[in-house]
Motif scaffolding. Structure first.
Motif, PDB file in Angstrom:
ATOM      1  N   THR A 158       0.951  -1.210  -0.034  1.00 45.41           N
ATOM      2  CA  THR A 158       0.046   0.119   0.030  1.00 45.41           C
ATOM      3  C   THR A 158       0.787   1.321  -0.157  1.00 45.41           C
ATOM      4  OG1 THR A 158      -1.941  -1.057   0.974  1.00 45.41           O
ATOM      5  CG2 THR A 158      -1.710   1.250   1.262  1.00 45.41           C
ATOM      6  N   ASP A 171      -2.155  10.126  -1.453  1.00 46.42           N
ATOM      7  CA  ASP A 171      -3.212  10.087  -0.705  1.00 46.42           C
ATOM      8  C   ASP A 171      -2.497  10.199   0.797  1.00 46.42           C
ATOM      9  OD1 ASP A 171      -5.262   9.910   1.284  1.00 46.42           O
ATOM     10  OD2 ASP A 171      -6.615   8.754   0.074  1.00 46.42           O
ATOM     11  N   LYS A 190      -4.184   7.969   3.525  1.00 41.22           N
ATOM     12  CA  LYS A 190      -3.998   6.579   3.184  1.00 41.22           C
ATOM     13  C   LYS A 190      -2.624   6.270   3.568  1.00 41.22           C
ATOM     14  CE  LYS A 190      -5.107   3.104  -0.350  1.00 41.22           C
ATOM     15  NZ  LYS A 190      -5.490   2.901  -1.593  1.00 41.22           N
ATOM     16  N   ASP A 233      -2.106   6.004   7.250  1.00 43.11           N
ATOM     17  CA  ASP A 233      -2.729   4.638   7.948  1.00 43.11           C
ATOM     18  C   ASP A 233      -1.827   3.411   7.600  1.00 43.11           C
ATOM     19  OD1 ASP A 233      -5.037   6.045   9.133  1.00 43.11           O
ATOM     20  OD2 ASP A 233      -6.189   5.793   7.260  1.00 43.11           O
TER      21      ASP A 233
END
Length: 143
Positions: free
Chosen positions: A110, A121, A124, A127
């Motif tokens: 990710t 992002d 994101k 996280d």
């Protein structure tokens, strides 16, 4: 013509047999004559999982700081080091905890993909980096 081909095949086979028989056998003198020396050599070349986990944590922290500052170019540079350390220990992690291995792989993917897009992002990425940090910390504490 058949005779020529048969002769050629016989010559080639003989040549191959001669080459195979004359190739010197290389032996590892450490492993055969001194098993302790071999184990010491292997231990010296093996990486220290805790050290590599600490290095991974530093990469994640540095990447998190860069993402937090919206410096995505620096974050990308920082995270490029992740694979260097992860590749040394990932098999051991996978053997010990398949769940941890999957969590690290998923979060790292990710982050890696998220840093390659033209407009990352931030939320994101943060996280995923927090998840990655938590997973690595929990795994380190389990050792």
């Amino acid at each position: 013509m058949v005779r020529f081909n048969t002769s050629l095949v016989l010559i080639l086979m003989g040549s191959l047999m001669f080459t195979a028989c004359s190739t010197p056998q290389v032996s590892d003198s450490n492993s055969q004559s001194n098993p302790v020396a071999s184990e010491t050599t292997n231990a010296a070349t093996a990486s220290d999982p805790k050290s590599d986990l600490n290095s991974l944590q530093k990469v994640v922290l540095d990447t998190t700081n860069a993402v937090d500052a919206k410096n995505f170019d620096q974050a990308k540079e920082e995270f490029e080091q992740f694979e260097e350390y992860w590749s040394k220990i990932e098999d051991g992690v996978k053997d010990k905890s398949a769940d941890t291995y999957k969590q690290v792989e998923d979060a790292a993917d990710t982050v890696s993909v998220g840093l390659k897009v033209s407009s990352p992002d931030q939320a994101k990425l943060l996280d995923a980096l927090r998840s990655l940090s938590t997973t690595l910390e929990q795994y380190t504490n389990s050792l």
